[in-house]
Design an enzyme around this catalytic site. Structure first.
Site, short mmCIF file in Angstrom:
data_model
loop_
_atom_site.label_atom_id
_atom_site.label_comp_id
_atom_site.label_asym_id
_atom_site.label_seq_id
_atom_site.Cartn_x
_atom_site.Cartn_y
_atom_site.Cartn_z
N GLU A 158 0.83 -1.22 0.00
CA GLU A 158 0.00 0.00 0.00
C GLU A 158 0.86 1.26 0.00
O GLU A 158 0.83 2.06 0.94
CB GLU A 158 -0.95 0.01 1.19
N GLU A 217 -6.55 -7.64 -0.41
CA GLU A 217 -6.94 -7.62 1.00
C GLU A 217 -8.39 -7.17 1.12
O GLU A 217 -8.81 -6.23 0.44
CB GLU A 217 -6.13 -6.58 1.79
C1 GAL Z 1 -4.18 -2.46 5.14
C2 GAL Z 1 -2.75 -2.95 5.26
C3 GAL Z 1 -2.65 -4.21 6.08
C4 GAL Z 1 -3.47 -4.08 7.33
C5 GAL Z 1 -4.90 -3.77 6.94
C6 GAL Z 1 -5.83 -3.67 8.12
O1 GAL Z 1 -4.22 -1.10 4.92
O2 GAL Z 1 -2.19 -3.18 4.00
O3 GAL Z 1 -1.31 -4.46 6.39
O4 GAL Z 1 -2.95 -3.06 8.11
O5 GAL Z 1 -4.94 -2.55 6.28
O6 GAL Z 1 -7.15 -3.34 7.70
#
Ligand code: GAL
Length: 678
Positions: free
Chosen positions: A163, A321
Site C-alpha cells: 500500500e 486484502e
Molecule cells: C491495510 C494494510 C494491512 C493491514 C490492513 C488492516 O491497509 O495493507 O497491512 O494493516 O490494512 O485493515
C-alpha cells in the site's frame, strides 16, 4: 513533465495466473507465531481451500536483524511447508517496514510533515520516499529475497512493498525539497515557465531560480495552488519511481514471475495517480475495506471494484486484502453479519476480481492489529467465522471456471481522475461543500440501482464504443477530453457533464471567457458566475427537483433548456440543458447536485436516450453483473435486501447448486452465480 498518464493500461501478463482457479488466501505472517503453529496453519489452509498467501510483507526486521546478517531459516522452512501443501506464495519485498537498525543509522530517512515535525520509527512506512537511503536498502533487500526465493516453485508472484503512500504519502523534508526542485526543473526547464504556470505574480511570489522553491510547507495562509498541485504530482511520481526501482530488480532476477503491488482504490485515498503505475505492473491488485457503518457500503464496494477494473484495462485483477469481519481502525468496528463475507467476496469477483484474499490469515495475538479479524480468529478453527471461511473456499472452488473471463463491456462510462481530485482539494474554492467523487458516487449508485453496468474509467481512457459518458465534477480535465467527448456525441452518443468540470488548465489557471472553459462549445452553455448555496441550503427546479450545494448563473445560447431554477441565487436561469447534434447525439449539462430521485430520473433519461438497458430487468437491491469468456457466460446476482427477490435469468447456480429458472428467487442477503446457456 511528470510521469506519463493513461495510455496502455499495463504490460499484459502473458504468463500463467498465480493460481489454477480463483486465488483464495490472505496475508500470512508466520513470523508472529511460534513454529509449532505453522503445521496447524497449513492444515487449516488446506481445509479452507487456500491456494495463495502473501508472505513476508513486514518481515525485514526478522530477515535481516543486523545489516548484512540474514536469518533465512524460518522463511526457508515456511516456503517449503507451503509448497508441500500445494499453496502458492505471493512473496513480498519487505520495504513497507524497514528494520529498527536502519532507522537508527539513518534518522534522516524518516518523513517530515508540513509543520516540520519529523516522525519517529516504531510503526511502519516510516520513510521519506525521496530518501536515497530507503531506495538503496529496499532494492538491496529485494535482490536478496529475489535471488534466494525467486526460483522456488512455491513462489508465484511478487508483492512489491505494501500500500504505497498509505501513511507516508507526502514528505516535506529537505531531501524531498531538493528532489522536488529537480522534478520542477525537468518539468519547466526555465524558472519563468514555472512562474507563469503557478501565477506567482499574485502576492509577489516570483522565483528567481529553482533553488528558491520549497515544498508547500505550513505557511501563514493559502499556499500557491500550482505549487501544491505540482507537489502532489511530484510525490506521486516519487512513489512510482520507487515501485519501478524495486520491480526492475525483481524482473531482472525472475522475469518469469508477475509483479503486483496492492493499490488502495477505496474510500477517499488518493495519494497516488495510479494511472502512472499500471504500465509497471503485470497484475493489478486492490485492497478494499468497507466502512462498517455505511448502510450503502455495498455500493461503495461496487464503485471501488469498477474503478479498479478501469485501471486494469478491463482485465481480471486481484482483491489482495479485505476483511473476514471487523477491522480495528474505524471508530466502531462492526463485525460482519453471517453471509456478509461471502457476499462481499463474490461482489468483487462479479466485478472482475480473479482472486479473493484477506488481511490476514491468523488474527494477531499482539501488536497494533490484534482486534482486526482474520481467517482464523482468536477463538480458533472451532468458530463460525472459520466455518464461513471454509464455506467461501468451497464456493470459490466451484467458481474456478470463471477465472480469466471478463466483465461484459459496459456501454456507459463514468470518468474520474486523481489529478482532478488533487486540484479539487485545493484551498479557497467557491464552497467547502463540494467534494470530489461525491457526484461520481451518486451517479454510479443511480446506475447500480437501475441495474446498468458502467465502466469507471480514468479520464485519459479511450472512449470509443461507449454510448453514454458521464463526467462528474472533473474540475481539471485532460486537454484532449473535450475532443474525445465531442467524438462520442458525433457518433450518436450521449455525454453528461456536471458543474465544476473543465474549469482550469493543468496548472490550476482558470480557462477564461466563461465556465466551463474546456467544455463550453461541446455543451453550448456559458457560465458567468458560480452561485453555491448556503450550508444545507436547497433550491427548486421547474421540473420539481431539488438542487443542493451548488448552482450557477449561466446562459444556454446553443442548447435546449430542460429545467430552470425557480428560486435561489440563479432563479429564472437554466439548471439543466441539452445540446443535440445532427445524428441524435447530445451533450447534457447539469449545474446543480440533484436530490437522489431526481438524479436517478435524469440518469435514466440519458441512458434511455442512448438505448442502454439493464443487464436483466430486476428489482432494486438486486445487483446483477455478467462475466463472459471463451468458455461461457456467468451471471452474478447479489441480493442486498432483507427480502427474497426474483431473478429473471436461467442457468446452473454454482453457489447453491441446482438449476435456476426464470423468476426463481435469490434469497435475502444471498448470492447466486449462474452458468448461463449450458
Ligand atoms: C491495510 C494494510 C494491512 C493491514 C490492513 C488492516 O491497509 O495493507 O497491512 O494493516 O490494512 O485493515
Amino acid at each position: 513533465m511528470g510521469r506519463p498518464r493513461g495510455g496502455d493500461p499495463m504490460t499484459r501478463w502473458a504468463g500463467p495466473w498465480p493460481t489454477d482457479g480463483i486465488a483464495y488466501g490472505a496475508d500470512y505472517n508466520p513470523e508472529q507465531w511460534p513454529e509449532e503453529v505453522w503445521a496447524d496453519d497449513v492444515a487449516l489452509m488446506r481445509q479452507a481451500g487456500v491456494n495463495l498467501v502473501s508472505l513476508g510483507i513486514f518481515s525485514w526486521g526478522q530477515l535481516e536483524p543486523e545489516e548484512g546478517r540474514f536469518e533465512f531459516g524460518w522463511l526457508d522452512r515456511i516456503v517449503d511447508l507451503l509448497h508441500e501443501a500445494g499453496i502458492g506464495v505471493d512473496l513480498a519485498t519487505p520495504s513497507a517496514a524497514p528494520p529498527v537498525w536502519l532507522h537508527l543509522a539513518h534518522p534522516e530517512m524518516l518523513p517530515v510533515d508540513a509543520d516540520g515535525l519529523r516522525y519517529t520509527h516504531g510503526s511502519r512506512e516510516s520513510w521519506c520516499v525521496s530518501s536515497p537511503v530507503i531506495r538503496e536498502h529496499a532494492t538491496r533487500i529485494a535482490r536478496v529475497v529475489a535471488e534466494r526465493y525467486g526460483h522456488h516453485p512455491a513462489v508465484r508472484m511478487w508483492h512489491v512493498s505494501n500500500e504505497f503512500a498509505c501513511h507516508n504519502g507526502r514528505c516535506y523534508c529537505d531531501v524531498s525539497a531538493a528532489a522536488f526542485r529537480d522534478w520542477l526543473a525537468a518539468r519547466y526547464a526555465d524558472i519563468d515557465a514555472l512562474n507563469l504556470a503557478w501565477g506567482t505574480a499574485f502576492w509577489g511570489q516570483r522565483y528567481a531560480s529553482f533553488e528558491q522553491v520549497l515544498p508547500p510547507r505550513r505557511t501563514t495562509t493559502i499556499s500557491n495552488p500550482g505549487q501544491t498541485l505540482d507537489f502532489d504530482r511530484f510525490s506521486s511520481d516519487a512513489f512510482v519511481d520507487h515501485l519501478e526501482a524495486e520491480a526492475a530488480v525483481l524482473r531482472e532476477v525472475t522475469p518469469h514471475l508477475p509483479v503486483t503491488t496492492n493499490y488502495m482504490v477505496m474510500g477517499d485515498f488518493h495519494q497516488i495517480d495510479y494511472t502512472t503505475t499500471t504500465p509497471l505492473l503485470d497484475i493489478v491488485s486492490n485492497d478494499h475495506y468497507l466502512k462498517a457503518d455505511d448502510p450503502r457500503g455495498w455500493a461503495e464496494l461496487a464503485f471501488s471494484a469498477d474503478r479498479l477494473r478501469g485501471l486494469a484495462g478491463g482485465d481480471p485483477w486481484l482483491l489482495m486484502e479485505h476483511s473476514t469481519s471487523a477491522v480495528n481502525w474505524q471508530p466502531r468496528n462492526l463485525a460482519k453479519e453471517p453471509g456478509e463475507m461471502l457476499r462481499n467476496s463474490l461482489q468483487h469477483v462479479a466485478r472482475g476480481a480473479d482472486g479473493v484474499l484477506f488481511f490476514q490469515w491468523r488474527q494477531s495475538r499482539a501488536g497494533a492489529e490484534k482486534y482486526h479479524s482474520g481467517m482464523v480468529p482468536h477463538a480458533g478453527a472451532d468458530s463460525d467465522r472459520f466455518r464461513e471461511v471454509v464455506g467461501l473456499g468451497a464456493t470459490l472452488g466451484r467458481l474456478a471456471e470463471v477465472r480469466g473471463s471478463v466483465v461484459e463491456k459496459a456501454r456507459v462510462a463514468l470518468l474520474w481522475d486523481t489529478q482532478a481530485w488533487w486540484a479539487t482539494d485545493l484551498e479557497a474554492h467557491p464552497t467547502v461543500d463540494l467534494h470530489y467523487l461525491d457526484l461520481a458516487r451518486r451517479l454510479h449508485g443511480a446506475l447500480l440501482d437501475a441495474g446498468v453496468v458502467v465502466d469507471v474509467l480514468p479520464a485519459t481512457s479511450d472512449l470509443d464504443g461507449y454510448d453514454v459518458v458521464l463526467v462528474p465534477t472533473l474540475y481539471l480535465a485532460p486537454t484532449d477530453l473535450s475532443d474525445r467527448l465531442a467524438a462520442v456525441v458525433a457518433h450518436g452518443g450521449h455525454v453528461l457533464v456536471s458543474y465544476f468540470s473543465g474549469i482550469v488548465d493543468e496548472s490550476d489557471r482558470v480557462l477564461l471567457g466563461g465556465y466551463p472553459g474546456a467544455f463550453r462549445d461541446l455543451l453550448g452553455v456559458r457560465v458567468e458566475e458560480f452561485a453555491p448555496l448556503r450550508e444545507n441550503g436547497t433550491v427548486r427546479l421547474s421540473d420539481g427537483a431539488t438542487g443542493e450545494v451548488w448552482t450557477e448563473r449561466f446562459t444556454a445560447a446553443d442548447a435546449e433548456v430542460l429545467a430552470t431554477y425557480t428560486d435561489g441565487p440563479a432563479a429564472g436561469g437554466p439548471a439543466i440543458t441539452r445540446r443535440t447534434v445532427d445524428g441524435g447525439g447530445a451533450a447534457w449539462y447539469l449545474s446543480t447536485r440533484l436530490d437522489g430521485p431526481a438524479l436517478a430520473a435524469l440518469v435514466g433519461r440519458v441512458v434511455d436516450a442512448a438505448g442502454v438497458a439493464p443487464v436483466v430487468e430486476q428489482p432494486g437491491g438486486l445487483e446483477v453483473v455478467r462475466r463472459t469468456g471463451e468458455s461461457g457466460r456467468w451471471l452474478f446476482a447479489l441480493n442486498h435486501t432483507d427480502a427474497d427477490l426474483p431473478l429473471q435469468a436461467v442457468g446452473v447456480d454454482l453457489v447453491g447448486g441446482g438449476t435456476h429458472g426464470r423468476g426463481d428467487l435469490v434469497p435475502a442477503r444471498g448470492v447466486v452465480v449462474l452458468r448461463e446457456g449450458a
